[in-house]
Design an enzyme around this catalytic site. Structure first.
Site, short mmCIF file in Angstrom:
data_model
loop_
_atom_site.label_atom_id
_atom_site.label_comp_id
_atom_site.label_asym_id
_atom_site.label_seq_id
_atom_site.Cartn_x
_atom_site.Cartn_y
_atom_site.Cartn_z
CD GLU A 88 -2.61 2.65 -3.59
OE1 GLU A 88 -2.93 4.01 -3.34
OE2 GLU A 88 -2.93 1.56 -2.91
CG HIS A 89 0.07 6.34 -0.54
ND1 HIS A 89 -0.27 7.48 0.08
CD2 HIS A 89 -1.05 5.40 -0.50
CE1 HIS A 89 -1.75 7.29 0.74
NE2 HIS A 89 -2.07 5.86 0.50
CG HIS B 220 -1.56 1.18 1.41
ND1 HIS B 220 -1.26 2.02 2.30
CD2 HIS B 220 -2.79 1.63 0.78
CE1 HIS B 220 -2.13 2.91 2.38
NE2 HIS B 220 -3.07 2.94 1.40
CD GLU C 38 -5.04 5.30 3.00
OE1 GLU C 38 -3.92 5.70 2.96
OE2 GLU C 38 -5.70 4.77 2.39
#
Lengths: 423, 427
Positions: B72-73, B69, B144
């Site tokens: 991905e950012h 993740h 997040e």
């Protein structure tokens, strides 16, 4: 692209048809427009859900659902929404287009007839045992209200708008209150149904591959049995400026603080100035390349989300973010700094071009989602002028920088709402 | 590369697929009447791939939770530009997501498709991780994670997985936690990138109005060739039973939410599509609004419209989940489990129910083909896991009642785990 064809079923009942041979789904929606008022919000809100759960012909919940499943899982849904200070009750049917069935069945005729059974011959007109159904739906709606409290992002935004518009009908929840839901009687439901069919503005939308003739003739026949009055007037109060600035902090057992700012923009539908406010809000915080995203998130790493959204039916902007409690002050300052930049015209040409492209793409992609397309037109049907996505794109294209700056200078801060962790 | 046409006569649709010499799989679904186009480039690298053999050193490595993740950012940032800014110029709406088993980068647009595709193919092939930009992201991702910590619907699912699985990494949150992401460095991101962002491990799926031949031209021009590798991930042994039967977390909320999961027998082979379709049949017959179970739960006011069920499966894990809001999740779970025992005992799937459910399951698969977004995302998950995109449609149309009955017998009502999120104060 085929365009929407509008016709009339009877006084105050319009019919819109969009032929779409490319779709595998067909959709018929009934939208009933009523003024949003505290005293009857709950008893109106429960109506579409009661209608969509049974009918006189299939009074039993299980047998009714088996009928829907026999029609390839036809979806029949009740819904309630709030557009400005108007409450929209809807019943929506979606079913597989006949070209795709396995055994040559004729679904659309049966689906249309079933939808009419549901609307015009509801179970609550004749059943004595209707109390149980009413209890079930009351329970459902109360739990829906409670589940909104579970969602802190949504809850904080709703709270801000509620505080901001405390003395306006906008503060009424689309489903009313728990107390009002509990007090609904079977007679209230019948009255609400009678009033909806006889005195509300109604819009029926049909999107699909089949021709609309059958649907139109059946609806005309059904409505001919109803005495229609002149539809109730609909309006939304637009407060042009915030007079007193409100600040409210609330606490909950949560880990992340929420900051929500509510602004008055002066402009709302159907006035064309509202498109300037829309574009202004997009440049400020509507995309991954907006001022708020690039500065509050990317430059300062304060949050995961910080965005603005404009409700053009009510003329308000809401800016929201989820942050550490100790960063509330810094986040707030940065948001105001970005707004000041908008007001003083510190907007790059590129920012405007990018935002226009982004809005243009968003409007045009409405065509590719049947529910968004249907709602897009249904929502507008309470205004005289109805825009197509193409027309909205060209409106947005024509907006100048001066108009954006003017829209930014017209906004006034009304309410600052923070939801902070207890500890 | 050559494209072959895959046709489905029931849905009256075709798509085209092929494999580029780099190993990249390409699937194109032409929808000429669509206003928008949707492209997604994905890799078979998700949150569960935290232990693998590094192709360079041949050693088995363990990377921090949440790294897929995080990557991905960070991939949106290139040396000289931010990819979101690049997409802004074309008007496309870009995004990305990470799931347990894949990471996907996507955009949708109504104009300038090829400019946007160019940006997508460029940035996913140009990693740029520095000490500074990796550190900068930490605050964003930490918020997040905090946001999801406050989300009871998210927690109830993750708590269930953590209680159901002893060792499998599906029990860990996709984003990791604040501690694990603090250990992510540019080096560890490159290590993952170099192993999993190999084109052999990736698919490009496009649905929309664009011409397939034009797309191919661009793919041929933009795809960097590299020696294909098959990344080798390792998963710990997972006992067949659940770790805990019940888990509960308190929140500042007004109504409880629950997930009741039934752990399935885990095999090392990937599931075939038929098993997924058969499970859909069983669940619809057992728990849809036409079932006696639903009726009982509704009459007792134990569930509302949020009640639902699904079958979740991936590499080395599979479970069935029922969930929704309820004021008495323990009682709901008990009723579902008892009903499952009874349902299995009689194996009372009747022909009428079966024929009815067949229409419903079949229609669900066909209706997915209306929206380009759904088409492209589904093509991605099927192509990465070597499944055929249309296959479920024909399988559903041809399912035999005996197969559904047999599938039902495989479900173990005792191997379950109930996760609840409930209000702080009892009401």
């Amino acid at each position: 692209m085929a365009h929407i064809i509008n016709s009339s079923i009877c006084e105050g009942v319009s019919f819109s048809y969009l032929k779409r041979p490319d779709l595998k789904v067909a959709r018929i929606s009934i939208s009933i427009f009523l003024p949003l008022k505290k005293e009857n919000a709950s008893r109106n809100a429960i109506l579409p859900f009661l209608l969509a759960r049974s009918c006189s012909k299939y009074p039993d919940f299980t047998s009714f659902n088996k009928k829907l499943y026999d029609l390839y899982g036809m979806a029949l849904q009740g819904n309630v929404s709030k557009i400005g200070e108007i409450q929209i009750l809807s019943v929506i049917a979606e079913f597989l287009d006949e070209r795709y069935v396995l055994g040559g069945e004729s679904i659309s005729k049966e689906a249309t007839e079933l939808l009419c059974e549901v609307l015009f011959r509801p179970k609550f007109l004749q059943e004595d045992s209707f109390g149980e159904d009413l209890d079930q739906e009351k329970n459902q709606l109360i739990q829906y209200l409670e589940s909104e409290y579970n969602d802190k992002k949504l809850y904080s935004e709703r709270r801000c708008q509620q505080i901001m518009c405390k003395n306006e009908r906008y503060s009424v929840h689309k489903m009313g209150t728990k107390e009002d839901l509990l007090s609904i009687t079977p007679r209230d439901v019948q009255k609400s149904w009678e009033n909806s069919l006889s005195a509300a503005k109604i819009r029926i939308g049909f999107i699909g591959n089949s021709e609309p003739d059958f649907v139109i003739s059946v609806l005309k026949e059904e409505f001919s049995k109803i005495k229609r009055n002149k539809p109730t007037e609909l309006s939304t109060q637009v407060v042009k400026r915030a007079l007193v600035q409100k600040e409210v902090e609330e606490k909950q057992e949560i880990k992340q603080a929420k900051l929500v700012l509510g602004f008055r923009t002066r402009f709302a539908m159907p006035g064309e100035d509202c498109f300037n406010s829309l574009l202004m809000s997009i440049i400020l915080g509507g995309t991954f390349h907006s001022k708020l995203f690039l500065n509050v998130r990317e430059k300062l790493s304060l949050c995961y989300y910080c965005s603005s959204s404009y409700d053009r039916n009510k003329g308000i902007i809401t800016i929201k973010s989820g942050i550490k409690k100790e960063n509330i002050g810094e986040t707030r300052s940065e948001i105001f700094k970005q707004i000041e930049d908008m007001k003083s015209g510190k907007i790059a040409r590129e920012e405007i071009v990018f935002a226009k492209k982004s809005v243009g793409s968003a409007f045009m992609s409405i065509y590719d989602s049947v529910d968004r397309l249907d709602f897009f037109y249904a929502e507008q049907s309470m205004y005289e002028k109805i825009y197509s996505p193409e027309e909205l794109v060209s409106k947005i294209e024509g907006i100048s920088k001066d108009e954006i700056v003017n829209a930014a200078n017209a906004i006034t801060l009304d309410t600052v709402y923070t939801l902070v962790p207890n500890a | 590369m050559e494209l072959k046409e895959v046709r489905n006569n029931r849905a009256k649709e075709s798509y085209f697929c092929g494999t580029h010499e780099s190993g990249l799989r390409v699937c194109i679904f032409e929808k000429k009447n669509s206003h928008s186009s949707f492209a997604v480039l994905g890799t078979k690298f998700g949150s569960i791939n935290t232990k693998f053999r590094d192709k360079k050193t041949a050693e088995i490595v363990r990377v921090p939770d949440g790294i897929a993740h995080y990557l991905e950012h960070k991939l949106f940032e290139n040396e000289d530009k931010d990819s979101f800014q690049e997409f802004a110029k074309t008007g496309a709406s870009a995004n990305a997501y990470t799931s347990f088993e894949l990471t996907a980068y996507l955009f949708s647009c109504t104009k300038n498709f090829f400019e946007s595709l160019d940006i997508l193919l460029n940035f996913v092939q140009s990693p740029y991780f520095t000490e500074e930009n990796v550190k900068k992201e930490r605050g964003i991702i930490a918020q997040e994670i905090r946001m999801y910590d406050d989300d009871p619907n998210w927690r109830v699912e993750n708590n269930m997985l953590a209680a159901m699985y002893h060792n499998h990494p599906v029990r860990v949150d996709i984003a990791g936690d604040v501690e694990s992401i603090s250990r992510i460095t540019p080096q560890s991101l490159f290590l993952c990138y170099n192993n999993f962002y190999n084109l052999k491990n990736m698919s490009l799926c496009i649905a929309g109005k664009e011409d397939k031949n034009e797309i191919l031209k661009m793919v041929n021009k933009k795809i960097k060739t590299s020696s294909p590798i098959n990344p080798e991930s390792f998963f710990p042994d997972e006992p067949p039973g659940v770790l805990n039967h019940r888990v509960e977390q308190k929140f500042d909320i007004k109504i409880s939410n629950f997930k009741l999961g039934f752990k399935e027998k885990i095999t090392n082979d990937e599931l075939d599509v038929e098993k997924i379709v058969l499970t859909d049949f069983v669940l619809e017959i057992f728990a849809s609004k036409t079932s006696s179970l639903y009726r009982e739960l509704m009459d007792k006011k134990l569930i509302n419209d949020s009640f639902g069920f699904n079958f979740v499966e991936g590499p080395h894990y599979a479970h069935i989940v029922f969930g929704g809001e309820s004021n008495d999740p323990d009682l709901v779970a008990q009723i579902i489990k008892n009903a499952m025992v009874e349902f299995k005992k009689d194996n009372s799937i009747g022909l009428g129910d079966f024929e009815r459910i067949k229409k419903v399951v079949y229609a669900q698969y066909v209706l997915v083909l209306d929206e380009v977004k759904d088409i492209a995302n589904l093509m991605l998950s099927t192509s990465l896991f070597d499944r055929e995109f249309f296959s479920c449609i024909d399988i559903a149309a041809n399912v035999k009642i005996e197969d559904v009955r047999n599938r039902l017998m495989e479900i173990d009502p005792d191997n379950s785990c109930l996760s609840i999120v409930s209000p702080l104060k009892s009401r």
